[in-house]
Motif scaffolding. Structure first.
Motif, mmCIF file in Angstrom:
data_model
loop_
_atom_site.group_PDB
_atom_site.id
_atom_site.type_symbol
_atom_site.label_atom_id
_atom_site.label_comp_id
_atom_site.label_asym_id
_atom_site.label_seq_id
_atom_site.Cartn_x
_atom_site.Cartn_y
_atom_site.Cartn_z
ATOM 1 N N TYR A 118 1.825 7.060 -6.878
ATOM 2 C CA TYR A 118 0.882 7.826 -7.680
ATOM 3 C C TYR A 118 0.919 9.318 -7.370
ATOM 4 O O TYR A 118 0.277 10.102 -8.045
ATOM 5 N N VAL A 127 -7.712 9.896 -0.747
ATOM 6 C CA VAL A 127 -8.762 8.991 -1.209
ATOM 7 C C VAL A 127 -8.196 7.613 -1.543
ATOM 8 O O VAL A 127 -8.792 6.588 -1.232
ATOM 9 N N TYR A 128 -7.032 7.610 -2.136
ATOM 10 C CA TYR A 128 -6.485 6.364 -2.678
ATOM 11 C C TYR A 128 -6.325 5.267 -1.631
ATOM 12 O O TYR A 128 -6.811 4.145 -1.833
ATOM 13 N N PRO A 129 -5.678 5.560 -0.492
ATOM 14 C CA PRO A 129 -5.507 4.485 0.482
ATOM 15 C C PRO A 129 -6.832 3.835 0.878
ATOM 16 O O PRO A 129 -6.883 2.639 1.130
ATOM 17 N N MET A 175 -5.375 13.114 -2.413
ATOM 18 C CA MET A 175 -4.399 12.044 -2.211
ATOM 19 C C MET A 175 -4.896 11.026 -1.206
ATOM 20 O O MET A 175 -4.648 9.836 -1.314
ATOM 21 N N THR A 216 0.532 4.050 -2.892
ATOM 22 C CA THR A 216 0.144 5.423 -2.585
ATOM 23 C C THR A 216 1.223 6.421 -2.997
ATOM 24 O O THR A 216 0.926 7.450 -3.587
ATOM 25 N N GLN A 248 -7.972 1.184 -1.682
ATOM 26 C CA GLN A 248 -7.070 0.077 -1.990
ATOM 27 C C GLN A 248 -7.570 -1.262 -1.467
ATOM 28 O O GLN A 248 -7.216 -2.309 -1.982
ATOM 29 N N LYS A 249 -8.416 -1.216 -0.449
ATOM 30 C CA LYS A 249 -8.876 -2.498 0.111
ATOM 31 C C LYS A 249 -9.728 -3.278 -0.888
ATOM 32 O O LYS A 249 -9.944 -4.466 -0.722
ATOM 33 N N ARG A 309 0.822 -1.211 0.000
ATOM 34 C CA ARG A 309 0.000 0.000 0.000
ATOM 35 C C ARG A 309 0.855 1.259 0.000
ATOM 36 O O ARG A 309 0.501 2.254 -0.627
#
Lengths: 560, 321, 289
Positions: B135, C270-272, C268, B132, C275-276, B128
């Motif tokens: 990007y 938002v992405y984490p 930024m 993160t 990811q699940k 992860r």
């Protein structure tokens, strides 16, 4: 130069738009706005509106007691937005509203986006009443805007309702010539610099004066003097750090080319583009003198007198080099090239000082400017659109003319007397509110009061410049630069639509080729022996057609 | 496969028998699908086909806002021939295609490789973090990116030149070195875009049936074999579709970035169609000319996409239609 | 299971390489952040690599947040991102599902019709006139309706839907489910990964949208954060400061970097969170539900 005059014939059928068809309101004036003088809709309308009114001799204040609001569009200015939202909040415009009794509804596109926004604006039929813009960059130029019925011809209105602008036009043949299009049409209340030489001569070559003093040299005059000075800058460690890290000559924003070096071309009587030579219009790089110029620059470059990064320097790199005491000479302006660095360096290096230098002396012992110093009417100005209510136009014109009246002149150049400036005899002094503002730089502070520090519809007063130039070296530089001979440069010419198309298609490859080859010659990648081949190629690319366009346009300019 | 054959049968069946009957039956059978497509097609017709009359400007002399597009002066193919006859036409075409070619060869696999490598990582936290962080560069504007490249390239104390000097090389001017333009342009694009683009492939990887991996393991396949026989086939449709779409963008170049990066010393390799047209100043001044160039690019791009799609279809793998 | 030497070597190299990716990708943001909090004077005079800040100040951030428009900008952007993305997902899913069904007559024609628009368009002015004629200028919908579907994203989604085993759909059909039920109850739940990607991509596009608001919005109260930040940036650039810029005010460069941080951090994050959904076997898990 990408401006076009649409043939007059084409203007007859304007209302036929299918996509952006005319509304009822402007179909009347649209089809009638002929660029031919005699009978215009403008003249006709005024007759019906007010009978045979006598021309005004001054602007009545208030202009009208009717409640009138003008919709006004102009680009915002970063200096203004540092403290205000829109031009209506500027002290001068507030005062103007109070005096004239006319309200203004301002629209500003986001900073730096006026181009796209303008193009959209003129594609629609709900334009504001007044647009302030750089009309040279309008699609097709002001000629097409008139022909398409986007903006209206103002000559007749100016005669009747704009006594102050009319006085300026009638008293100065240069202004009269420059304010008109080739067919005599006046379409805007322009940004004027009647004291042109002083206000235009604000940029040129700058040197480190403290370095010159340290090395016992004087400000260079001839191209040979320049060589000696730059050589000494390189060899004699004027920054005193024991390293040979001096960059004798640099520059910024060269757009990836070596065009910055063209500042030295006038020493050979040539410029980098079209110019006058012995009374004729010629293309500089084709002249044998330009070859001598290139040879000299090649030598300078080979001897490391020129910063190789002059090609790529952006503002940040440039600031870094100057404030790190690496640079000996560059081209810059009185403000952004001198005042700025004095301010940045006053603590770090109190001995830091700069001197403006004239362009190196060329043929006939004269110093020739690389740009036209005599331009009194800029391409910026406010025009009235065809969306403006016909009955309102005469008030709008008076309102616009106010800026050129004695009262409006002071207001828009200096702000509010007693608040932003004081007058001592004929001299202007800005107050501490401007010069020592705790929150704003002086240009931002002045922008909250007046237009002079930005641009706008006014006759810019050179006294504003005197009042802002804090260092004597800035004033000296201004005096030197404005004294240059600009007889090599062309005046502001207008091109027809077909001329512009040809110019774009023929001149772009030529300019690309020239900057590419000049870079190769100077950096030593191509030997100078190839120069004849270079000029022959330019000719084969069709340069003569373009020279012809310039000649034709100049003829039209002369007969205005 | 089965579905494709069905469709072909449906297509060919349509012609000989009564078309109307067929259409009516089809409309009834798939009425919900057609219902779904109503807003979609309305959107495309209104917002994309609606303004498309603007393309006619490519064949006109100038655009007049009041008269509208239909009333312009028609000049036939003048706008195109002007460009074809331009002194630099071949160089511009060559540079556009070469830059695109290298961008595809080097830039296209980059996000896939990144996704595959991430796929092999077992530590969730590490995975992860890489995702993160990789990007982030996507969010930096081109102006700032090129500004940083320029700062890093400074002769005196720029990061790149400091690194060069560690290996005993002389400092160099990256922006005026003809041989450096393409590598700098492409590498910085990868740097900025690989993490962002890899997300699509990560999603495709997640969709692979985990039973397939179990089965492969039982067959004794190592990780390399699993990659070849499970992972790659699993993301193949996405890869092929992305490649087809990329081929349909060969004529596109990042004008803004190239303009910021190019210098007269590198025009020989850096000047592409869009930058040349931009420099001519006609983009702002002349809609008709820029429309013509845009149309030309569109035709080349679309043709390539159609060809690539047909080849892919023939090879019996994924295609756009 | 025991790993071979080769596998362990690969793992080692892989971790090493990806760590390098972290360093190289994080560096520009670190550079920008450190520059934004550095002393303006140091920033001007140094050629530092910005591994850490040179001096320290937060004035740049204070100055940006001092502008009241920032907050309305954030709220507007939030509106465009949330509603814009929701509408995008709905429209794209409808298009992608319907056109992923190869038994649909006219599918190829419609695909061509849609793909064509990736390459040919009417240009800025006709599009603007259309939006104006629809009465959408100065309307928040102007940022949502004209960008309802990104053809590129639609094709990606459609490709993903095509990989869903046909049996799943067939059996649902036999159970009497219509296509809407199949799409919302079966297809979308097993496509969480691609939905997550689409959400992210569309949201970021709305977040970064600059041209849309520029063309279609005139009222400052409707401006998203991007336009507001750019105005702040330009008002404070060294160029705009021009002559008066001395060290006390030369914070323009810091503000440039601060605006990047301010405009990037929220999106930024938002992405984490999405990811699940990229977990292996999401498809199978859903099928069994």
């Amino acid at each position: 130069m990408k401006n076009k005059v649409l043939p007059v014939v084409m203007t007859t059928f304007l209302a036929a738009g299918l996509i952006a068809g005319c509304s009822d309101k402007d179909s009347g004036s649209g089809s009638g706005t002929s660029t031919n003088a005699s009978t215009t809709e403008a003249g006709g309308k005024t007759d019906t509106a007010g009978g045979e009114e006598a021309a005004l001799t001054s602007i009545p204040l208030p202009i009208t007691t009717e409640p009138i609001t003008i919709d006004y569009w102009r680009a915002n200015d970063a200096k203004l937005t540092a403290s205000l939202q829109n031009f209506g909040e500027m002290a001068a415009y507030k005062k103007k509203e109070e005096l004239t009794g006319i309200k203004v509804n301002w629209t500003h596109p986001p900073l730096g986006q006026q181009g796209d926004q303008f193009n959209l604006l003129v594609s629609t039929n709900d334009m504001p009443d007044v647009i302030y813009y750089n009309w040279a960059s309008a699609v097709g130029g002001p000629e097409k805007m008139l022909a398409d019925g986007r903006i209206i011809r103002l000559n007749e209105y100016i005669d009747k309702y704009a006594p102050n602008l009319k006085k300026l036009i009638d008293s100065d043949p240069d202004i009269k010539k420059q304010i008109s299009l080739d067919d005599g049409t006046i379409y805007m209340f322009p940004y004027i610099r009647s004291d042109a030489r002083k206000l235009n001569g604000t940029s040129g070559l700058v040197l480190r004066k403290d370095w010159l003093d340290k090395l016992n040299l004087s400000v260079p005059k001839t191209i040979d003097d320049w060589y000696n000075v730059l050589k000494a800058f390189r060899e004699k460690d004027p920054n005193g750090n024991g390293k040979k890290d001096e960059l004798p000559l640099t520059g910024k924003d060269g757009a990836g080319t070596l065009n910055r070096l063209n500042d030295f071309a006038p020493a050979f009587g040539v410029l980098g583009g079209f110019q006058f030579k012995d009374g004729a219009i010629v293309y500089g790089p084709l002249q044998p003198e330009y070859k001598q110029f290139i040879e000299t620059m090649t030598k300078w470059y080979a001897e490391e007198l020129v910063d190789p990064e002059i090609i790529t320097n952006d503002g940040k790199a440039f600031d870094y080099k100057i404030t790190s005491n690496l640079v000996g000479a560059y081209s810059g302006g009185v403000f952004s090239g001198m005042g700025k660095y004095y301010n940045l360096m006053k603590e770090a290096n109190p001995s830091f000082s700069l001197a403006g230098a004239a362009w190196p002396i060329g043929p006939a012992g004269k110093s020739y400017a690389t740009f036209n110093l005599g331009g009194k009417v800029l391409t910026y100005g406010e025009a009235i659109t065809s969306s403006a209510d016909k009955d309102k136009i005469k008030y709008i014109v008076q309102w616009m003319d106010f800026n050129y009246s004695p009262q409006g002149h002071d207001l828009f150049n200096f702000g509010i007397e007693g608040e932003s400036y004081t007058k001592e005899g004929d001299t202007i002094k800005f107050t501490d509110q401007i010069m020592n503002n705790p929150k704003l730089t002086y240009d931002q502070a002045l922008a909250a009061y007046a237009l002079s520090i930005m641009d706008g519809p006014m006759d810019q007063d050179s006294r504003y410049l005197d009042a802002l130039l804090a260092y004597p070296e800035q004033k000296e530089a201004n005096t030197i630069w404005m004294g240059a001979d600009d007889s090599l440069t062309l005046p502001g010419l207008r091109f027809t639509e077909d001329e512009s198309r040809l110019n774009a298609s023929v001149m772009t490859p030529i300019s690309t080729y020239v900057s590419e080859m000049v870079t190769k010659f100077i950096t030593g990648k191509t030997p100078i022996t190839e120069y004849d081949k270079f000029t022959k190629t330019i000719q084969s690319m069709g340069i003569d057609q373009i020279t012809k366009i310039y000649e034709d346009s100049y003829k039209r300019y002369q007969s205005r | 496969m089965e579905l494709i054959r069905q469709e072909r049968a449906a297509d060919s069946a349509a012609v000989p028998r009564g078309r109307i009957t067929f259409l009516r039956r089809e409309l009834v059978r798939n009425k919900y699908l057609y219902l779904m497509l109503v807003p979609v097609l309305a959107y495309y017709l209104i917002f994309h086909y609606g303004p498309m009359y603007g393309l006619m400007m490519a064949f006109q002399k100038s655009y007049s806002p009041v008269k509208g597009i239909f009333a312009g002066t028609w000049v036939g193919l003048d706008n195109f021939t002007t460009f074809f006859n331009s002194y630099y036409f071949w160089r511009l075409l060559r540079n556009t295609l070469v830059l695109s070619f290298y961008s595809i060869v080097l830039g296209f696999p980059a996000p896939i490789i990144l996704a595959l490598l991430l796929h092999e990582v077992r530590s969730k936290a590490f995975k992860r973090t890489v995702q993160t962080v990789s990007y982030l560069p996507h969010f930096i504007s081109v102006v700032v990116i090129v500004g940083m490249l320029s700062t890093f390239s400074a002769l005196d104390g720029g990061l790149f030149n400091v690194i060069r000097s560690l290996f005993g090389y002389e400092p160099m001017m990256f922006f005026t070195e003809q041989n450096m333009f393409r590598p700098m342009y492409i590498l910085s694009n990868i740097w900025q875009g690989a993490g962002w683009s890899s997300i699509i492939f990560l999603a495709a990887l997640a969709n692979i049936d985990s039973q397939l991996y179990e089965a492969a393991k039982i067959d004794g396949a190592g990780r390399w074999k699993q990659l070849l026989h499970v992972t790659l086939p699993g993301i193949m449709p996405t890869m092929i579709v992305m490649l087809i779409l990329r081929l349909g963008a060969v004529m596109n170049a990042d004008v803004q970035k190239i303009l910021l990066m190019q210098t007269a010393s590198t025009y020989e390799v850096s000047d592409v169609i869009s930058t040349f047209v931009y420099r001519s100043g006609v983009l702002e001044a002349n809609y008709t000319y820029s429309t013509a160039i845009g149309l030309l690019n569109g035709v080349v791009n679309f043709t390539l996409l159609v060809v690539a799609n047909a080849i892919s279809r023939k090879a019996n793998s994924s295609s756009l239609w | 299971m025991k790993q071979s030497f080769g596998e362990r070597l690969f793992d080692g190299m892989n971790y090493l390489f990806l760590s390098l990716v972290i360093v190289v990708s994080a560096y520009p943001m670190l550079y920008i952040f450190n520059s934004s909090v550095s002393d303006p004077n140091e920033l001007l005079h140094s050629r530092s690599f910005m591994f850490w800040p040179e001096g320290f100040q937060l004035d740049a951030y204070k100055q940006v947040f001092h502008n009241p428009k920032i907050y309305s900008g954030y709220m507007n952007t939030l509106f465009y991102v949330v509603f814009g993305t929701a509408f995008n997902l709905l429209m794209t899913a409808l298009a992608a599902y319907a056109l992923s069904r190869s038994d649909l007559y006219g599918r190829r024609f419609m695909m061509k019709l849609i793909t064509f628009t990736m390459f040919f368009g009417g240009g800025m002015i006709p599009t603007f006139l259309l939006v104006q004629n629809l009465g959408l200028v100065n309307n928040r919908l102007a940022l949502i309706l004209p960008a309802a579907i990104s053809t590129f994203y639609f094709i990606i989604m459609k490709t993903n839907f095509e990989s869903i085993p046909g049996e799943m759909l067939e059996s649902a059909k036999l159970d009497g489910a219509n296509d809407f039920i199949i799409l919302f109850r079966i297809v979308l739940p097993v496509s969480k990964a691609i939905l997550a990607v689409m959400t992210l991509y569309y949201a970021v596009d709305h977040w970064n949208d600059y041209m849309g608001p520029l063309l279609y919005l005139r009222h400052q109260d409707l401006y998203p954060i991007q336009i507001i930040l750019r105005d702040i940036l330009l008002s404070n650039s060294m160029e705009a400061m021009g002559p008066g810029a001395d060290t006390g005010f030369a914070i323009g460069e810091n503000i440039k970097y601060a605006t990047i941080i301010i405009s990037t951090i929220p999106i930024m994050l938002v992405y984490p969170f999405i990811q699940k959904y990229f977990v292996q076997g999401a498809l199978i898990g859903a099928v069994k539900q």
